[in-house]
Design an enzyme around this catalytic site. Structure first.
Site, PDB file in Angstrom:
ATOM      1  N   ARG A 105      99.707 -20.546  -6.429  1.00 26.75           N
ATOM      2  CA  ARG A 105     100.685 -19.715  -5.733  1.00 26.75           C
ATOM      3  C   ARG A 105     100.739 -19.952  -4.235  1.00 26.75           C
ATOM      4  O   ARG A 105      99.733 -20.266  -3.605  1.00 26.75           O
ATOM      5  CB  ARG A 105     100.386 -18.238  -6.010  1.00 26.75           C
ATOM      6  CG  ARG A 105     100.616 -17.859  -7.474  1.00 26.75           C
ATOM      7  CD  ARG A 105     100.092 -16.472  -7.790  1.00 26.75           C
ATOM      8  NE  ARG A 105     100.374 -16.107  -9.176  1.00 26.75           N
ATOM      9  CZ  ARG A 105      99.608 -16.430 -10.210  1.00 26.75           C
ATOM     10  NH1 ARG A 105      98.503 -17.127 -10.019  1.00 26.75           N
ATOM     11  NH2 ARG A 105      99.935 -16.054 -11.430  1.00 26.75           N
ATOM     12  N   HIS A 130     103.313 -22.832  -8.998  1.00 33.54           N
ATOM     13  CA  HIS A 130     103.289 -24.171  -9.598  1.00 33.54           C
ATOM     14  C   HIS A 130     104.458 -25.055  -9.144  1.00 33.54           C
ATOM     15  O   HIS A 130     105.058 -25.782  -9.946  1.00 33.54           O
ATOM     16  CB  HIS A 130     103.264 -24.074 -11.120  1.00 33.54           C
ATOM     17  CG  HIS A 130     102.020 -23.425 -11.661  1.00 33.54           C
ATOM     18  ND1 HIS A 130     100.802 -23.488 -11.007  1.00 33.54           N
ATOM     19  CD2 HIS A 130     101.804 -22.690 -12.792  1.00 33.54           C
ATOM     20  CE1 HIS A 130      99.890 -22.832 -11.718  1.00 33.54           C
ATOM     21  NE2 HIS A 130     100.471 -22.329 -12.788  1.00 33.54           N
ATOM     22  N   HIS A 204      97.366 -28.077 -16.491  1.00 30.71           N
ATOM     23  CA  HIS A 204      97.463 -26.710 -17.011  1.00 30.71           C
ATOM     24  C   HIS A 204      97.298 -26.674 -18.536  1.00 30.71           C
ATOM     25  O   HIS A 204      98.041 -25.978 -19.235  1.00 30.71           O
ATOM     26  CB  HIS A 204      98.807 -26.099 -16.613  1.00 30.71           C
ATOM     27  CG  HIS A 204      98.807 -24.605 -16.528  1.00 30.71           C
ATOM     28  ND1 HIS A 204      98.831 -23.798 -17.641  1.00 30.71           N
ATOM     29  CD2 HIS A 204      98.785 -23.768 -15.469  1.00 30.71           C
ATOM     30  CE1 HIS A 204      98.849 -22.522 -17.272  1.00 30.71           C
ATOM     31  NE2 HIS A 204      98.816 -22.481 -15.951  1.00 30.71           N
ATOM     32  N   ASP A 278      92.582 -14.228 -13.919  1.00 29.45           N
ATOM     33  CA  ASP A 278      93.547 -15.178 -13.377  1.00 29.45           C
ATOM     34  C   ASP A 278      93.186 -15.380 -11.917  1.00 29.45           C
ATOM     35  O   ASP A 278      93.939 -15.023 -11.012  1.00 29.45           O
ATOM     36  CB  ASP A 278      94.978 -14.669 -13.535  1.00 29.45           C
ATOM     37  CG  ASP A 278      96.016 -15.753 -13.237  1.00 29.45           C
ATOM     38  OD1 ASP A 278      95.620 -16.923 -13.046  1.00 29.45           O
ATOM     39  OD2 ASP A 278      97.224 -15.433 -13.192  1.00 29.45           O
ATOM     40  N   GLU A 344      91.534 -24.875 -14.336  1.00 29.36           N
ATOM     41  CA  GLU A 344      92.269 -25.809 -13.491  1.00 29.36           C
ATOM     42  C   GLU A 344      91.493 -26.147 -12.212  1.00 29.36           C
ATOM     43  O   GLU A 344      91.478 -25.353 -11.274  1.00 29.36           O
ATOM     44  CB  GLU A 344      93.614 -25.206 -13.091  1.00 29.36           C
ATOM     45  CG  GLU A 344      94.476 -24.735 -14.238  1.00 29.36           C
ATOM     46  CD  GLU A 344      95.568 -23.798 -13.757  1.00 29.36           C
ATOM     47  OE1 GLU A 344      96.633 -24.299 -13.353  1.00 29.36           O
ATOM     48  OE2 GLU A 344      95.344 -22.567 -13.769  1.00 29.36           O
TER      49      GLU A 344
END
Length: 386
Positions: A105, A130, A204, A278, A344
């Site tokens: 982000r 992304h 991803h 997240d 990731e």
């Protein structure tokens, strides 16, 4: 007798993964259908002599399939995704694709270079995610090299023009995927630019080591992340700038823990913000010349696992919180919350706007490189904290 047979099968499967193989890995070209505009989408399947195969498609330089044997030698596809190109176009969910030009982000989609503000499309609340509405996962890459041998590989290339999605500079990116006889899948992203820009590329892939579409999902996977701190965020998933200790929190994965043990613990406001995990864990503070261990994953149900190594400072761990049963994958099973996890290796989210974060700037004459290696395995269950 049945127990003895099971033990012999397990030993044979483990030996298959541990022993050397005289067979060379192969790379086989194919097609994965046509895009809506009529362009062909190439596919390449990398296969080694131990029963591991990886299929990649040129749309998004995407990992479409990863087939691994379990502790008993039974093979399954462990990467979520679609079996036709139409769904990748019409229902994108970043399945296995490269994300960029800036993965993760950017606050309000903005960043500055040498005092000039650049604006990228906002596509995640008030922020950019992304790379924007047309990130690297949603473009067709060229296949520039396919090789068989001791290590099989495919190289995809994409040239992102100056101003695409608001980013300055023409960025040339190679995405190199290779599979060897040690069951190591290495992904290397290499980029150069003709004008100062920002870059953060990562993969991803969604993983369910019990098998894509398996009913038990991924919440029983045992996860280890060797990080002392993580990056707490605001309610829009933008880091606050704090490096917070994982000690005594639900973010402590320094010893193996099942993902599902604490993924819904609403006593931690960060879990509420992310609807689960997240967040970015801080493994280091800079890109390193070699690789460091970023995470370990083990599935007790199948015995499959992997270690993930990279040269990057952070790893974003996402626990599949936003699967809402509106899509289905290759096995024709509906994807629900917790059916897969994402890991990731990357720079920190919103790095261009955060003091104290590693620089995401890339200048002409420099080379950006993210090298990540999955060391796949099958074996005994490691110790678990209870």
């Amino acid at each position: 007798m049945a127990r003895k047979s099971a033990l012999l099968l397990a030993a044979a499967a483990t030996a298959c993964l541990a022993a050397g193989s005289a067979e060379a890995a192969t790379a086989k070209r194919g097609t994965f259908g046509k895009l809506a505009d009529g362009r062909d989408v190439a596919s390449v399947t990398l296969t080694n002599g131990r029963g591991v195969s990886v299929t990649l498609i040129a749309y998004g330089a995407t990992i479409q399939s990863v087939v691994l044997p379990d502790r008993n030698g039974k093979k399954a596809d462990v990467a979520l995704g679609y079996d036709n190109i139409g769904l990748y176009e019409t229902k994108p969910q970043y399945f296995g694709g490269i994300v960029g030009r800036f993965g993760n982000r950017l606050a309000e989609g903005r960043f500055k270079i040498d005092g000039k503000t650049y604006q990228t499309p906002v596509n995640n609340g008030k922020n950019a995610l992304h790379g924007g509405t047309q990130g690297f996962d949603k473009v067709l890459w060229d296949v520039v090299s396919v090789k068989s041998g001791p290590t099989a590989s495919v190289t995809f290339r994409y040239v992102s023009r100056d101003g695409e999605m608001g980013y300055p500079g023409t960025l040339t990116v190679d995405a190199i995927h290779s599979l060897d006889e040690k069951n190591q899948l290495t992904i290397e992203y290499v980029a150069t630019t003709d004008k100062s820009t920002v870059v953060n590329l990562t993969n991803h892939a969604y993983w369910n080591l019990s098998g894509e579409g398996a009913s038990n999902g991924a919440m029983g996977h045992l996860l280890t992340i060797p990080a002392q701190t993580y990056l707490p965020t605001d309610d829009g998933a933008i880091p606050t700038g704090e490096f917070r200790s994982v000690a005594g929190t639900v973010f402590d994965f320094r010893t193996p823990r099942a993902v599902g043990d604490r993924v819904r613990d609403a006593r931690d406001q960060q879990i509420v913000f992310g609807r689960g995990y997240d967040h970015n864990w801080v493994v280091g503070r800079k890109v390193i010349p070699g690789q460091q261990l970023m995470a370990k994953v083990h599935d007790p149900a199948s015995g499959r696992g992997f270690e993930l190594w990279s040269n990057q400072p952070g790893i974003q761990f996402y626990s599949g919180n936003f699967f809402d049963a509106t899509s289905y994958g290759k096995s024709r099973k509906i994807y629900r919350m917790g059916d897969a996890i994402v890991l990731e290796p990357q720079n920190f989210p919103d790095a261009p706007n955060q003091k104290g974060f590693p620089s995401a700037r890339l200048d002409p004459g420099q080379t950006y490189r993210n090298v990540m290696t999955y060391r796949f395995s099958s074996g005994a269950t490691p110790g678990r904290k209870r």
